[in-house]
Design a protein around this motif. Structure first.
Motif, PDB file in Angstrom:
ATOM      1  N   ILE A 218       0.916  -0.638  -0.122  1.00 11.99           N
ATOM      2  CA  ILE A 218       0.213   0.299   0.331  1.00 11.99           C
ATOM      3  C   ILE A 218       0.721   1.590  -0.168  1.00 11.99           C
ATOM      4  O   ILE A 218       1.668   1.238   1.139  1.00 11.99           O
ATOM      5  CB  ILE A 218      -0.370  -0.415   0.961  1.00 11.99           C
ATOM      6  N   GLN A 219       0.664   2.473  -0.870  1.00 14.05           N
ATOM      7  CA  GLN A 219       1.545   3.205  -1.003  1.00 14.05           C
ATOM      8  C   GLN A 219       0.392   4.865  -0.888  1.00 14.05           C
ATOM      9  O   GLN A 219      -0.409   4.741  -0.981  1.00 14.05           O
ATOM     10  CB  GLN A 219       1.718   3.515  -2.340  1.00 14.05           C
ATOM     11  N   PHE A 220       0.649   5.963   0.034  1.00 14.57           N
ATOM     12  CA  PHE A 220       0.136   6.446   0.399  1.00 14.57           C
ATOM     13  C   PHE A 220       0.958   7.865  -0.530  1.00 14.57           C
ATOM     14  O   PHE A 220       2.343   8.035   0.173  1.00 14.57           O
ATOM     15  CB  PHE A 220       0.176   6.577   1.986  1.00 14.57           C
ATOM     16  N   ALA A 221       0.139   8.983  -0.983  1.00 11.17           N
ATOM     17  CA  ALA A 221       0.784  10.217  -1.031  1.00 11.17           C
ATOM     18  C   ALA A 221      -0.105  11.501  -0.598  1.00 11.17           C
ATOM     19  O   ALA A 221      -1.608  11.162  -1.259  1.00 11.17           O
ATOM     20  CB  ALA A 221       1.419  10.196  -2.402  1.00 11.17           C
ATOM     21  N   GLU A 222       0.476  12.452  -0.818  1.00 11.65           N
ATOM     22  CA  GLU A 222      -0.425  13.975   0.226  1.00 11.65           C
ATOM     23  C   GLU A 222      -0.387  14.276  -1.539  1.00 11.65           C
ATOM     24  O   GLU A 222       0.052  14.519  -2.346  1.00 11.65           O
ATOM     25  CB  GLU A 222      -0.063  14.587   0.418  1.00 11.65           C
ATOM     26  N   VAL A 223      -1.770  15.008  -1.715  1.00 11.50           N
ATOM     27  CA  VAL A 223      -2.036  15.090  -2.709  1.00 11.50           C
ATOM     28  C   VAL A 223      -3.693  16.278  -2.872  1.00 11.50           C
ATOM     29  O   VAL A 223      -3.638  16.686  -1.422  1.00 11.50           O
ATOM     30  CB  VAL A 223      -3.799  14.172  -3.056  1.00 11.50           C
ATOM     31  N   GLU A 224      -3.488  17.732  -3.567  1.00 16.69           N
ATOM     32  CA  GLU A 224      -4.640  18.441  -2.773  1.00 16.69           C
ATOM     33  C   GLU A 224      -5.278  18.299  -2.345  1.00 16.69           C
ATOM     34  O   GLU A 224      -6.894  16.962  -3.180  1.00 16.69           O
ATOM     35  CB  GLU A 224      -5.085  19.286  -4.297  1.00 16.69           C
ATOM     36  N   GLY A 225      -6.120  18.488  -0.840  1.00 17.40           N
ATOM     37  CA  GLY A 225      -7.475  17.676  -0.256  1.00 17.40           C
ATOM     38  C   GLY A 225      -7.425  16.215   0.439  1.00 17.40           C
ATOM     39  O   GLY A 225      -8.335  15.865   0.691  1.00 17.40           O
ATOM     40  N   GLY A 226      -6.503  16.070   0.347  1.00 12.07           N
ATOM     41  CA  GLY A 226      -6.959  15.314   1.228  1.00 12.07           C
ATOM     42  C   GLY A 226      -5.333  13.851   0.555  1.00 12.07           C
ATOM     43  O   GLY A 226      -4.086  14.186   0.605  1.00 12.07           O
ATOM     44  N   VAL A 227      -5.209  12.710   1.200  1.00 14.02           N
ATOM     45  CA  VAL A 227      -4.597  11.699   1.167  1.00 14.02           C
ATOM     46  C   VAL A 227      -4.742  10.878   0.152  1.00 14.02           C
ATOM     47  O   VAL A 227      -5.941  10.107  -0.075  1.00 14.02           O
ATOM     48  CB  VAL A 227      -3.935  10.916   2.455  1.00 14.02           C
ATOM     49  N   LYS A 228      -3.895   9.876  -1.519  1.00 18.02           N
ATOM     50  CA  LYS A 228      -4.242   9.197  -1.845  1.00 18.02           C
ATOM     51  C   LYS A 228      -3.810   7.679  -1.961  1.00 18.02           C
ATOM     52  O   LYS A 228      -2.355   7.853  -1.689  1.00 18.02           O
ATOM     53  CB  LYS A 228      -4.045   9.836  -3.639  1.00 18.02           C
ATOM     54  N   THR A 229      -4.255   6.926  -1.810  1.00 19.67           N
ATOM     55  CA  THR A 229      -3.766   5.472  -1.335  1.00 19.67           C
ATOM     56  C   THR A 229      -3.506   5.037  -2.494  1.00 19.67           C
ATOM     57  O   THR A 229      -4.889   4.466  -3.489  1.00 19.67           O
ATOM     58  CB  THR A 229      -4.834   4.610   0.452  1.00 19.67           C
ATOM     59  N   LYS A 230      -2.621   3.669  -2.846  1.00 22.97           N
ATOM     60  CA  LYS A 230      -2.912   2.774  -3.959  1.00 22.97           C
ATOM     61  C   LYS A 230      -2.238   1.065  -3.078  1.00 22.97           C
ATOM     62  O   LYS A 230      -1.277   1.056  -2.656  1.00 22.97           O
ATOM     63  CB  LYS A 230      -2.098   2.850  -4.801  1.00 22.97           C
ATOM     64  N   ILE A 231      -2.867   0.595  -3.610  1.00 20.37           N
ATOM     65  CA  ILE A 231      -3.092  -1.022  -3.387  1.00 20.37           C
ATOM     66  C   ILE A 231      -2.512  -1.671  -4.450  1.00 20.37           C
ATOM     67  O   ILE A 231      -3.029  -2.204  -5.575  1.00 20.37           O
ATOM     68  CB  ILE A 231      -4.077  -1.284  -2.350  1.00 20.37           C
ATOM     69  N   THR A 232      -1.746  -2.212  -4.636  1.00 21.60           N
ATOM     70  CA  THR A 232      -1.188  -3.110  -5.781  1.00 21.60           C
ATOM     71  C   THR A 232      -0.183  -5.013  -5.314  1.00 21.60           C
ATOM     72  O   THR A 232      -0.083  -5.168  -3.815  1.00 21.60           O
ATOM     73  CB  THR A 232       0.359  -2.741  -6.288  1.00 21.60           C
ATOM     74  N   ARG A 233      -0.550  -5.403  -6.096  1.00 25.61           N
ATOM     75  CA  ARG A 233      -0.181  -7.419  -5.285  1.00 25.61           C
ATOM     76  C   ARG A 233       1.635  -6.863  -5.728  1.00 25.61           C
ATOM     77  O   ARG A 233       1.943  -6.686  -6.983  1.00 25.61           O
ATOM     78  CB  ARG A 233      -0.814  -8.249  -6.221  1.00 25.61           C
ATOM     79  N   LYS A 234       2.685  -7.487  -4.671  1.00 26.32           N
ATOM     80  CA  LYS A 234       3.164  -8.189  -5.051  1.00 26.32           C
ATOM     81  C   LYS A 234       3.620  -9.177  -5.712  1.00 26.32           C
ATOM     82  O   LYS A 234       2.618  -9.946  -5.770  1.00 26.32           O
ATOM     83  CB  LYS A 234       4.063  -8.340  -3.704  1.00 26.32           C
TER      84      LYS A 234
END
Length: 234
Positions: A218-234
């Protein structure tokens, strides 16, 4: 204790609105959940609840100075039981059957399945274990002894996600607006129940075992208005 918690982020951002989640209807593949009846006889036990006056407060949290905090979480009094467990016979039956006598936390959360969908669940934390209960079927899906939890993983941003790492089984990825309280309660409960301190790691990218043989990141990134999350399979 501070040397366990590593973070490079020291800025504060405004709290984003709570994420909106859709209910899902499938279970995590490869999961080893259990139902609420194992065929054993019930044991009668009294169940005690911690009052809010005795609960941990903000200055006892393990994240002070290590994480971007939400405005809403600052100076918050912790209630512990947000479900009024005593008024739910099915929850009382589960606790009495397992023999746990003290409830430290109770609330609804979102649990992420191995396929990436979300399930609404009840999270109970006692002085000995963590419970995941299906609120629709009143069934106990999983009980994890506190001693089996190795660490917790969180981002450095103001999101609702947290992972409970259980090396002997598979991990839990969940989301809750009361994440701060959940992590604090687990740290304090583990410290009281054992001779080791629960590790809490902060990183904007971490891996977890979503099922028996399924690793995700799971990856987290700060974006305008909040936090974006992305979940990927390894």
């Amino acid at each position: 204790m501070a040397n366990r918690y590593k973070s490079e982020l020291r800025v504060r951002i405004d709290e984003p609105p709570p994420p909106k989640f859709d209910a899902a209807d499938d279970d995590s593949p490869g999961s080893r959940g259990i139902d609420g009846d194992d065929g054993g006889g019930e044991r009668e036990h009294s169940v005690r609840f911690k009052h809010s006056a005795n609960n941990v407060t903000e200055n006892q949290e393990p994240f002070m100075g290590f994480k971007v905090r939400r405005k809403a979480s600052l100076h918050r009094d912790y209630k512990g039981d947000y479900l009024d467990v005593l008024s739910h016979p099915f929850l009382m039956k589960i606790l009495q059957k397992q023999g746990d006598k003290q409830v430290l936390f109770a609330d609804k959360v979102l649990k992420f399945t191995g396929s990436g969908k979300m399930k609404r669940r009840i999270l109970l934390i006692t002085d000995f274990a963590l419970y995941i209960v299906d609120p629709e079927t009143d069934a106990l899906k999983r009980r994890i002894a506190l001693a089996a939890v190795e660490k917790m993983c969180l981002s450095e941003l103001s999101d609702n996600f947290f992972a409970v790492i259980v090396p002997t089984e598979y991990d839990l990825l969940m989301a809750s607006t009361r994440k701060t309280e959940i992590v604090t309660v687990l740290v304090e409960a583990t410290k009281s129940a054992s001779d080791y301190e629960l590790e809490v790691n902060f990183s904007n990218r971490f891996e977890y075992n979503a099922a028996a043989e399924l690793v995700k990141e799971i990856q987290f990134a700060e974006v305008e208005g909040g936090v974006k999350t992305k979940i990927t399979r390894k």
